[in-house]
Design an enzyme around this catalytic site. Structure first.
Site, PDB file in Angstrom:
ATOM      1  N   ASP A  21      38.436  40.859  28.662  1.00  0.00           N
ATOM      2  CA  ASP A  21      38.325  39.672  29.505  1.00  0.00           C
ATOM      3  C   ASP A  21      36.874  39.171  29.466  1.00  0.00           C
ATOM      4  O   ASP A  21      35.932  39.962  29.591  1.00  0.00           O
ATOM      5  CB  ASP A  21      38.734  39.991  30.950  1.00  0.00           C
ATOM      6  CG  ASP A  21      38.828  38.730  31.798  1.00  0.00           C
ATOM      7  OD1 ASP A  21      39.863  38.070  31.723  1.00  0.00           O
ATOM      8  OD2 ASP A  21      37.861  38.428  32.522  1.00  0.00           O
ATOM      9  N   ILE A  22      36.684  37.861  29.257  1.00  0.00           N
ATOM     10  CA  ILE A  22      35.341  37.274  29.225  1.00  0.00           C
ATOM     11  C   ILE A  22      34.820  37.178  30.663  1.00  0.00           C
ATOM     12  O   ILE A  22      35.489  36.624  31.543  1.00  0.00           O
ATOM     13  CB  ILE A  22      35.357  35.891  28.565  1.00  0.00           C
ATOM     14  CG1 ILE A  22      35.896  35.985  27.128  1.00  0.00           C
ATOM     15  CG2 ILE A  22      33.961  35.275  28.547  1.00  0.00           C
ATOM     16  CD1 ILE A  22      36.039  34.647  26.436  1.00  0.00           C
TER      17      ILE A  22
ATOM     18  N   GLU B 145      41.294  33.463  28.887  1.00  0.00           N
ATOM     19  CA  GLU B 145      40.132  34.159  28.333  1.00  0.00           C
ATOM     20  C   GLU B 145      40.428  35.640  28.111  1.00  0.00           C
ATOM     21  O   GLU B 145      39.511  36.439  27.954  1.00  0.00           O
ATOM     22  CB  GLU B 145      38.928  34.011  29.266  1.00  0.00           C
ATOM     23  CG  GLU B 145      39.033  34.738  30.593  1.00  0.00           C
ATOM     24  CD  GLU B 145      39.683  33.901  31.689  1.00  0.00           C
ATOM     25  OE1 GLU B 145      39.421  34.136  32.864  1.00  0.00           O
ATOM     26  OE2 GLU B 145      40.467  32.991  31.343  1.00  0.00           O
TER      27      GLU B 145
END
Length: 534
Positions: free
Chosen positions: A401-402, A445
Site C-alpha cells: 500500500d502506498i 493504490e
C-alpha cells in the site's frame, strides 16, 4: 411389356433403386448435412455477435469505472453533502472535459432524488426536463435497491435520443458509510459512439434507430442482455438477412436502438442444399441406368466421404481437414467447394480466436500500470490453490500500500497520482523473478505480489527490497507526514510447506500484517506473526 420379363424386372429394380436412392439422398441432406452446415454457420454468427456485445460491454465498463472513480471520492461526497454547486461546475461542467471524456452529461442527485448539480452538453431539452427523465427511468430506485453493486447501468431515451445511463453511489473514498446520493453519466448512443469501438475498421459496426429497422431485423435481433449473459443455445438466425442485429431495450422492454455487423461469410445452406441435391439426383439417375456399381464408386462413396469429413470437422472442431477427392463431376466439385468452405471457416476461427485472446488479455490487465488486475488475481489464486504441486512448496503473499496516497492525489492531482502508481508498479516488477513471482494491481493504490516456492524469510527479503527500491526512487511527496518521497508499507504472509493453500486465510494474514506495518509508522515491512502482538 410383361412384368415377369427380365427386362421389366431390371427396369422395375432400377426404378426402385433410383427412388430409394433419391429418398435416401434427400433424407441425408435434410436431416444430416443441412443441420451440420447450418450449425457451423450459426456458430460463427454467434461468435460475431459475442464480439460485438463484448466491445460494447468494454466501453460501458470503462464508463462505469469513470463514474465510480469520481463518485467514490471524499471531495464529491463532501460537495454533495454541502450542496456545493460551484465545486461541481468547476470540476465537471466544461465543454473541454466532455470532449476529452467523450460523454454528454454529468448529473448529481442527493439521496432524496433531488438534482444538486447537472449539465448536459448540446441538450435540446431544458435541464429540468432531462433530470426528470432520468428520475422517471427508475435508475435511482434501482441502484438504491441493489446491495451487491455500487455501479449500475441501463439504457433509456434521454433528450429524445438513445442513451446509456451509468450511475454510482456517492461514497467516501474508502467506501465506508452510507451513500448520500448518486452520480450519473449520460452517454448518448449514436454512430459516433459506435465508431469509437472499432476506429480502424470503417463501418464494421453500424447504429440503427428503432424506426429505421425493418420488422425482420427486429424479429431476428438478439437482446444485448442475452448476449452478455451468453444465453445463446436456442438462438435462430434468419438467413435472408445480410447483417446480424443486437437490440437494446429500456427497463420497460421498449426497443430503443440496435447495432449491427455484417454477417461473416460462411456455409450457405441454400446453395449447398440445392446444388448438391439437383446434381446428386441427375448423376444418380444416369449412373444407375448405366450401371449400379458405377454410381456406388462415383457417387455414393464420395458423398459419404464428404459427409464423414463434415461430421469430423464439426465433432472434432478441426477445420484443417480436406477432401482428397479428384475428378470433375458435381460430387468432386462439391468436395472442392467444401475444401474452400473449410479453409474459410478455419481462417475465421483463427481470427475469432486471436480476437478472443486479445479481449481476454485486456480483461486481465490493468490499463494504467500494465500489471495483472484483481480479476486475474482471483483466477490465478484459484488455479494455484487447486494445483497438485502447491502443497509441497512454500507460497508467500505480499500486500503493498502506498503511504498517504490520498494526500498525494489531493495535492498533486490525479495525473501525478497515475504517474506515481506506474512508478511503483514498475519498481515492483523490477524486483521480482518472472518465473516464480507475479504482481497484481489489486485496486487503487494497493498492489499484491504472489511469491511461489518462497519461504517467509525470503519473502520478507523480497518485500524489503521492493520497499527500499521505491524509496530510493526519491519520487517527491511533500505532503507525506512520513517522508519527502513516496514510500510504501508491506504486509507479508506465508503458507508453509506441506500445507494446503487457503486463499482467504493467507490474504487475511497479509492484510493484518499490512495493518501492523501502518500502525508501526508505515514505510516498513511486517510479517504475519508481527500482527499477533498488536
Amino acid at each position: 411389356m410383361r412384368i415377369h420379363s427380365l427386362r421389366s424386372q431390371i427396369i422395375v429394380g432400377v426404378a426402385i433403386v433410383i427412388a430409394m436412392f433419391v429418398a435416401v439422398q434427400m433424407t441425408i441432406r435434410a436431416f444430416v448435412i443441412y443441420p451440420q452446415l447450418k450449425s457451423l454457420s450459426e456458430k460463427h454468427d454467434k461468435y460475431e455477435l459475442l464480439r460485438v456485445a463484448s466491445e460494447i460491454h468494454q466501453e460501458i465498463r470503462a464508463l462505469e469505472n469513470l463514474v465510480y472513480d469520481n463518485a467514490v471520492w471524499d471531495e464529491s461526497y463532501r460537495a454533495l453533502e454541502t450542496k456545493d454547486v460551484a465545486w461541481f461546475e468547476k470540476t465537471y461542467f466544461s465543454a473541454a472535459s466532455y470532449s476529452t471524456l467523450g460523454i454528454h452529461g454529468w448529473f448529481f442527485f442527493d439521496s432524496n432524488k433531488n438534482l444538486v448539480a447537472g449539465e448536459h452538453f448540446s441538450a435540446t431539452y431544458p435541464l429540468d426536463d432531462i433530470s426528470r427523465q432520468i428520475v422517471q427511468s427508475g435508475l435511482l430506485d434501482e441502484i438504491h435497491h441493489t446491495e451487491d453493486s455500487i455501479v449500475h447501468t441501463l439504457f433509456e431515451l434521454i433528450d429524445g435520443k438513445p442513451a446509456a445511463l451509468i450511475a454510482s453511489h456517492i461514497l467516501p473514498s474508502d467506501e465506508q458509510g452510507e451513500s448520500n446520493g448518486t452520480a450519473i453519466i449520460v452517454q448518448q448512443i449514436n454512430q459516433a459512439f459506435i465508431d469509437k469501438i472499432t476506429p480502424n475498421i470503417e463501418g464494421d459496426i453500424q447504429f440503427h434507430s428503432t424506426d429505421s429497422l425493418s420488422q425482420d431485423a427486429i424479429t431476428n435481433s438478439i437482446l444485448f442482455g442475452a448476449l452478455i449473459n451468453k444465453k445463446l443455445d436456442l438462438l435462430e438466425f434468419e438467413s435472408s438477412l445480410n447483417r446480424l442485429y443486437v437490440r437494446f431495450e429500456s427497463p420497460t422492454k421498449t426497443s430503443l436502438f440496435a447495432i449491427s455487423i455484417q454477417r461473416p461469410k460462411g456455409p450457405d445452406k441454400h446453395i449447398i442444399m440445392d446444388g448438391s441435391l439437383i446434381g446428386g439426383i441427375v448423376v444418380s439417375v444416369l449412373s444407375l441406368i448405366v450401371y449400379y456399381g458405377f454410381i456406388n464408386r462415383k457417387l455414393i462413396t464420395p458423398v459419404y466421404d464428404l459427409l464423414q469429413l463434415v461430421q469430423r470437422a464439426q465433432t472434432e472442431q478441426d477445420f484443417s481437414v480436406r477432401s482428397e477427392l479428384e475428378g470433375s463431376n458435381e460430387v468432386y466439385q462439391l468436395g472442392k467447394r467444401l475444401n474452400n468452405l473449410l479453409a474459410l471457416i478455419q481462417a475465421q476461427q483463427s481470427a475469432v480466436s486471436e480476437k478472443n485472446k486479445i479481449l481476454q488479455n485486456l480483461s486481465r490487465t490493468d490499463a494504467l500500470t500494465g500489471l495483472s488486475n484483481r480479476r486475474y488475481f482471483d483466477e490465478w489464486m484459484a488455479s494455484l490453490s487447486s494445483n497438485a504441486n502447491t502443497p509441497s512448496i512454500a507460497v508467500s503473499l505480499l500486500i503493498i500500500d502506498i503511504d498517504y496516497f490520498k494526500l498525494f492525489n489531493d495535492h498533486y492531482g490525479h495525473a501525478k497520482g497515475d504517474e506515481a502508481l506506474t512508478l511503483v508498479a514498475t519498481a515492483i516488477k523490477q524486483s521480482l523473478h518472472e518465473s516464480t513471482d507475479h504482481a497484481f494491481r489489486y485496486g487503487g493504490e494497493e498492489f499484491v505480489v504472489v511469491l511461489q516456492d518462497t519461504d517467509s524469510e525470503e519473502a520478507v527479503k523480497v518485500a524489503e527490497n521492493i520497499r527500499q527500491h521505491i524509496e530510493n526512487k526519491h519520487y517527491e511527496h511533500n505532503t507525506s507526514p512520513l517522508s519527502d518521497y513516496i514510500t510504501i508499507s508491506i504486509g507479508v504472509a506465508t503458507k508453509q510447506v506441506n500445507m494446503l493453500l487457503d486463499v482467504q486465510d493467507i490474504f487475511k494474514l497479509a492484510d493484518q500484517a499490512l495493518y501492523t506495518a501502518k500502525a508501526r509508522g508505515r514505510n516498513r515491512v511486517a510479517f504475519q506473526s508481527d500482527s499477533e502482538t498488536i
